[in-house]
Design a protein around this motif. Sequence first.
Motif, short mmCIF file in Angstrom:
data_model
loop_
_atom_site.label_atom_id
_atom_site.label_comp_id
_atom_site.label_asym_id
_atom_site.label_seq_id
_atom_site.Cartn_x
_atom_site.Cartn_y
_atom_site.Cartn_z
N CYS B 106 -18.60 -24.05 -9.53
CA CYS B 106 -19.25 -25.33 -9.18
C CYS B 106 -18.16 -26.33 -8.83
N CYS B 150 -25.27 -27.39 -5.86
CA CYS B 150 -25.37 -26.76 -7.18
C CYS B 150 -26.23 -27.66 -8.06
N CYS B 152 -26.28 -27.72 -11.61
CA CYS B 152 -25.86 -27.54 -13.00
C CYS B 152 -25.69 -28.90 -13.69
N CYS B 155 -22.99 -31.09 -12.29
CA CYS B 155 -23.35 -31.75 -11.04
C CYS B 155 -24.27 -32.93 -11.30
ZN LIG Z 1 -22.67 -27.67 -10.46
#
Ligand SMILES: [Zn+2]
Lengths: 645, 645, 645
Positions: B106, B150, B152, B155
């Motif tokens: 990421c 992404c 996650c 993020c």
């Molecule tokens: Zn991410």
Amino acid sequence: MLGVCYYPEHWPEERWEEDFKAMRALGLRYVRLGEFAWSALEPTPGALRWGWLDRVLDLAQKEGLAVVLGTPTATPPKWLVDRYPEILPVDREGRRRNFGGRRHYCFSSPAYREETARIVALLAERYGRHPAVVGFQVDNEFGCHGTVRCYCPNCREAFRGWLRAKYGTIDALNAAWGTVFWSQTYRDFGEVELPHLTVAEANPSHLLDYYRFASDQVRAYNRFQVDLLRDNAPGRFITHNFMGFFTDLDPFALAEDLDFAAWDSYPLGFTDLMPLPQEEKVQWARTGHPDVAAFHHDLYRGVGRGRFWVMEQQPGPVNWAPHNPSPAPGMVRLWTWEAIAHGAEVVSYFRWRQAPFAQEQMQAGFNRPDFQPEVAFFEVQRVAEELSALPLPPAGCAPVALVYDSEAAWVFEIQPQGAEWKYLTLVFSFYSVFRRLGLEVDIFKPGAELGGYGLVVVPSLPIVRKEALEALSQADGLVIVGPRSGSKTEKFQIPPEIPPGALQALLPLKVVRVESLPPGLLEEAEGPWGRFAFGVWREWVETDLPPLLRFTDGGGILFRRGRYLYLAAWPSPELLFALCQSLAEEAGLHPRFLPEGLRLRRRGPLVFAFNYGPEVVEAPAPPGVRFLLGDRRIPPHDLAVWEET
Amino acid sequence: MLGVCYYPEHWPEERWEEDFKAMRALGLRYVRLGEFAWSALEPTPGALRWGWLDRVLDLAQKEGLAVVLGTPTATPPKWLVDRYPEILPVDREGRRRNFGGRRHYCFSSPAYREETARIVALLAERYGRHPAVVGFQVDNEFGCHGTVRCYCPNCREAFRGWLRAKYGTIDALNAAWGTVFWSQTYRDFGEVELPHLTVAEANPSHLLDYYRFASDQVRAYNRFQVDLLRDNAPGRFITHNFMGFFTDLDPFALAEDLDFAAWDSYPLGFTDLMPLPQEEKVQWARTGHPDVAAFHHDLYRGVGRGRFWVMEQQPGPVNWAPHNPSPAPGMVRLWTWEAIAHGAEVVSYFRWRQAPFAQEQMQAGFNRPDFQPEVAFFEVQRVAEELSALPLPPAGCAPVALVYDSEAAWVFEIQPQGAEWKYLTLVFSFYSVFRRLGLEVDIFKPGAELGGYGLVVVPSLPIVRKEALEALSQADGLVIVGPRSGSKTEKFQIPPEIPPGALQALLPLKVVRVESLPPGLLEEAEGPWGRFAFGVWREWVETDLPPLLRFTDGGGILFRRGRYLYLAAWPSPELLFALCQSLAEEAGLHPRFLPEGLRLRRRGPLVFAFNYGPEVVEAPAPPGVRFLLGDRRIPPHDLAVWEET
Amino acid sequence: MLGVCYYPEHWPEERWEEDFKAMRALGLRYVRLGEFAWSALEPTPGALRWGWLDRVLDLAQKEGLAVVLGTPTATPPKWLVDRYPEILPVDREGRRRNFGGRRHYCFSSPAYREETARIVALLAERYGRHPAVVGFQVDNEFGCHGTVRCYCPNCREAFRGWLRAKYGTIDALNAAWGTVFWSQTYRDFGEVELPHLTVAEANPSHLLDYYRFASDQVRAYNRFQVDLLRDNAPGRFITHNFMGFFTDLDPFALAEDLDFAAWDSYPLGFTDLMPLPQEEKVQWARTGHPDVAAFHHDLYRGVGRGRFWVMEQQPGPVNWAPHNPSPAPGMVRLWTWEAIAHGAEVVSYFRWRQAPFAQEQMQAGFNRPDFQPEVAFFEVQRVAEELSALPLPPAGCAPVALVYDSEAAWVFEIQPQGAEWKYLTLVFSFYSVFRRLGLEVDIFKPGAELGGYGLVVVPSLPIVRKEALEALSQADGLVIVGPRSGSKTEKFQIPPEIPPGALQALLPLKVVRVESLPPGLLEEAEGPWGRFAFGVWREWVETDLPPLLRFTDGGGILFRRGRYLYLAAWPSPELLFALCQSLAEEAGLHPRFLPEGLRLRRRGPLVFAFNYGPEVVEAPAPPGVRFLLGDRRIPPHDLAVWEET
Ligand SMILES: [Zn+2]
Ligand SMILES: [Zn+2]
Ligand SMILES: [Zn+2]
């Protein structure tokens, strides 16, 4: 009467008065508002900001507008979701569905019930007696975005409770579902899971009960709000805006707790999404399929026990279909009159002004984002004038009754048995044929009284409950019953007497085998009305009744005893037309054969003729009648109204 | 100059010298290596094995090869992932994406930043001054396999910070996004989620900011590596290999931190994947669509501010498209010359030898796994000889400028409003028309100076920033602006003056309604160049300008004021051709009408003619010119070069 | 011999005797039961209810029926799943698959092994010596519903152990998989993950080992049950019912632990699901494609080392295909005879009576839910009579041998390299051609002895192990080897000598390039049998052998050395027919050219002719032969049997 949807919270306060005055000048009487305004009313938990809505309602009152106030529960604010993350629904794939759109709540969530109680009670207490407020809309489009069915832990608990209440003992459930099959016998209600992500397909009785439960949960949630409103809003009506081509929810059941039904009519969006051949989608891209709005008017008039509104009427291109064409000039007027001809008490447009921001910024309104009027504005202006000059008699009964059943949709969704079998497609094809024959249709749930109708149509009713059988028995017109009717018990089992089960009391025949056919495999049938090729579905029938129509291999396809007929196949449009025409004639209903784009609708002595097609057509009016709107020559996308006595 | 991609870690050490000698013998000057070698360099945490790479670089130096060293960050080793599992990206469905392929990290991960800093600094310190190393490639194909975006937790945090930095106050964000719609008002940046798995569609401003953020994160990550490299690699260039038909990332922004751009050219793979009719895919299956490589050469030359490499050139069948045909004989040579004619400084092939193992074992190279040369080897041998005999003048400006905007791709991805509206399709159809007209195209980002171009094309630019408007205002050629230009503000709102927004300064007209059309619904238009049928998209325009072209219902489709034109529909190829030809003539650009498979490209006084078709064609060269390569009769899949003055 | 599947637990006990008597009266000898009865046997943990099954078996014994007893492990009860939730499998998307269907267990679960041991040992101890019980079926349709491959933590652990056992050291694994590519080098077996949800495609060697592991796990689980049964059921056979068109599992390996193979034959369902053009699906919708059942009979006869049963034979419409037509009258009889002609020892129908409840309520049986006989009942009655009058000689060897390889299916699933390349499609197209040529086929796994066959067909064998090469070397007939044979090593690498790898010992040629072609891109080839257009796949071959067939560009497509032939392209049906006919003639196999719907099968001196078509056909029998069933004129959906000497 006409109305409009308005979002004062989207516009500067100084514009409200001007907008309300313009609405009145346009001839509108109703304004719906508030249904997505929770965070505007309660930007932080408990800190209610009533001021702006007070002022909006006072202003509406001053300008002579009647307000339909929406409860704002379709859009819980972010702070609420953060406080109770468990209210977020879970999809069939087991994924938590996030905040960021709308309808991000589960109907089974106890926390959301509490928050609902709080905000709805506050709203009703404050505005339930406000003179501008004439009624309430509960929430908004229940079930939109696939939200009827949720797979969260709260739903699992609630489903187990629902099953316990329904079955009493787990043995009763085991027997009903046939869990002996594949070793699924349960020892306790606490062992039952939600039917998703199973390795092989889930038990169909399990699925059907879950679909019933899910629809019931929505009804219970609506009822919960209705009770809160009734307590605090004396004399105000309560309604809800249902959707088109949507079957996850049983609208007849839910509407029992409402004063009348409303629905949201987007003929172009529905036409792009419905399962039509591409050439028909193109043909009707700018008008909508001529029967789409009519079908739903009739459905929701039935749901509303004779009373319905169009709460949201499409006035221009929308933003949510794969393709979003512009309506042909004249169509907004035509759609409005079609609704009125069908008995709509109010047609309310969506929306007053196109918002320049957020998800629906590409959905047109009466006004452009730069405050200039759109095409629809002028069409509605004309309707308003025409309406004021045309006294509307009450609508009478239609000659044809159609039995519509949400549960049938669920049964066939669970067990199509043939990829092309779709309940709504079958229902709509029956409905369309009567429209082409110039015959009005009333739509009922199974069990409703059917007396007085010359023709009763049951496109398919897999589960025939006692009251449905009684109603059919007591019908005094011709009754045509479609394939797979009576093929299941309430438990989703094949009836002991095999299909059509209880209907054998009316139709002494047995369906001993069924089959679904791949596209391109057609069976030929022959009868008094010609030869027809059939696909999709065929049944084998054992009976002493002589078939009225036979497959070329000898099998019967249509049987009759007295005034009851049974159709043992998925009908082709050609057969359906010939059959319904013949029955309508026998029933003395005087069917016509209307041109492709022409449709009729009576309201008392008035006959409305709508031209959805691109050519001028002649109104099928007797000589010498008086035209109240238009005349004998109906231009494209226009209408005529005359009086017949 | 020519080069090749080489993976010494895939082959026994005793083969390296022989391989390097063979490369030189073939006429190659550059070799790219190292970009996936992290686990070969650091098989266990902290235990660096520099020895093999030391020997490779010394050997390259000895053999006269210039090395482009890749940073190995596209493939973090398993031990790193196990130590920091949070570096694994999360997809739109909320699923953690696993180790086992590549790009499994990421861009927002702090842990991965640290690991990146460590390995890149070590690499740069050790090899930044090595005489064989002339430059660095950062990572590899940023964004491949859907890795720009992404979902996650890292993020989410980073996105909140990015928003805070952009908007300052949450009220500013609320206003910009129009969160009052659907009760999405936020009280704090910490309430904002990543826009995925929402129940209904997410707010488009929210999505656009997230797409901008995601592209920015990649740029920041690249910049982070660039800074580490600059500190330790004096005089070495830094580049990155971008991809074809890829819009998740803004290459213009990222390349600001690079010395020049590079891209990976796989004409056959792209042709199989791009949205062409099947018959065109078949037609160009072995040559690639004639404009695919050219378009990207022009795009990345623009991205590289005039300088670009082809870092990976397809030399045979690939393994990653649905179908992987063999290039027609001659095409590797043709593609190479096409790149050079477009100004490529280096064409580097992928790869020296086909690996017999792992994911790309079916991707051909110069050499087969059994060490024998492949077809491409001999074609490149010929190119190398030809190149050494042909002095290349610098490339000049093209006659046509095209404005390309990654943000436009994002806007239309978020809000297509019609299923067939695709930004790249529109851009590519404009580009292709100029290729057919024999006119070169330079590609710019919005805001770049456009002076000196006879014709400026803006296929669609929904968000027109101040600098873009200024650049268009200062253009001195004809300017054609396509549909939906100026239709959004930077906030993803409809501009207050409605579309085309700020462009109204140049084009005094208002787009008052738009519509998308289902496939098969065509509108007829008529004008000086004939009759055309249009689909996909239409706009209604209010203006005092007389239309140059009208729909048969009277609506204007093309408007002009001075040198500015506005096109109010998705153009058919026929209209586009007629329009661009006419404008090119007016601008004095001398368009031609080339045969279907023929393409031209000038580089200074040299004219290159490429025959992508299966028949011999005549070179459109003036009489008496001197041919530097080939002659007037160009065989299939061959080329000719002559001098015009 | 004939049998039937019966579920006593679905019916009231008072009906059992009557059902058994009716089975015997119909001429049935075998009854399979018990395979889904776990919760009926053990409704709560440890409380076994043997009584009902005792009575069923005693009754069967009394009525002269031989029982095949299924172990009930395909359907663990809910209480078991609740006690050990970790037995639920995980799908490729990482989602836990829920209870509610069947096969909801992971083959790697230690807990499920324990529970399996308990229930199977109890069952075997109690019934292993019961006089009615003649054999056991282990579980049911291993792998159905995508259950061979599971992605749960138990499988991850087991896979790591499997790899450790296979490779010994992690370096060996790294070398085998080529993990140096993309930095995937592992330091320990504990670092290896299951290959799913990777960002880019996983390493093909990793995938292939995982597919092998998954198939091995099923085999080990089956063996585990077999061992338990053998200990307690002396003299009873053990079998398993395999599925059609299913490749996740290697049936040859699993069947090594069985006494013979069985399979479940649903010709109509398979025909709707297999990749046929829609017009062929329609053509064979009511008969099944004429080679579908035959192919599997031959396959599972091979799997069973010459012995097989049809454990479930379709007797009417099923419920699980997209379309479920009714078999044409006569087809149940025809299918039964086709099975017998192919050597089936028993044909057992599914099922005695259609269940009115649960998942398979729409699957027809011999009897309707209302206890009346179905069409199939009478057809089987006729077969039973015919069977008793027709002495069946043992079946001999076929003239053609076909090499079938589950691993090949896995290789091409992992790396199709062209979207249309499907292993089963290629195998089936070869098989079908021989059926049209009137030639029987025996099917073998690679490495089986092939001596005595006039023609050996290897449609494609990417991995050629030593024993397979030996078997081919020792074949004494013509051997035709299809494309991509020998293209991979056991490690899923390109062989050092490049394809066809080890086969170069037999066929001295090298495949130096391959390509896949998009639909519509056809290459023309020409040879002694005419001109043919080819698509899908083409190879370039370097060899001194002269091609027997060439592409029009000169490339060879068919090569021969001695009795070995290599086909370097995906064959069109026309070429395949011409080629196989020619080879069959050369081999002295006397091929015929049968009409479209006619098929032949010899069993000793008996020739069976089956008419799958809708028209009467003439039996291709020599003049004067004696017809044992039917006669020279074979009606549609009927058969004839005569004796040839
Ligand atoms: Zn991410
Ligand atoms: Zn829920
Ligand atoms: Zn598992």
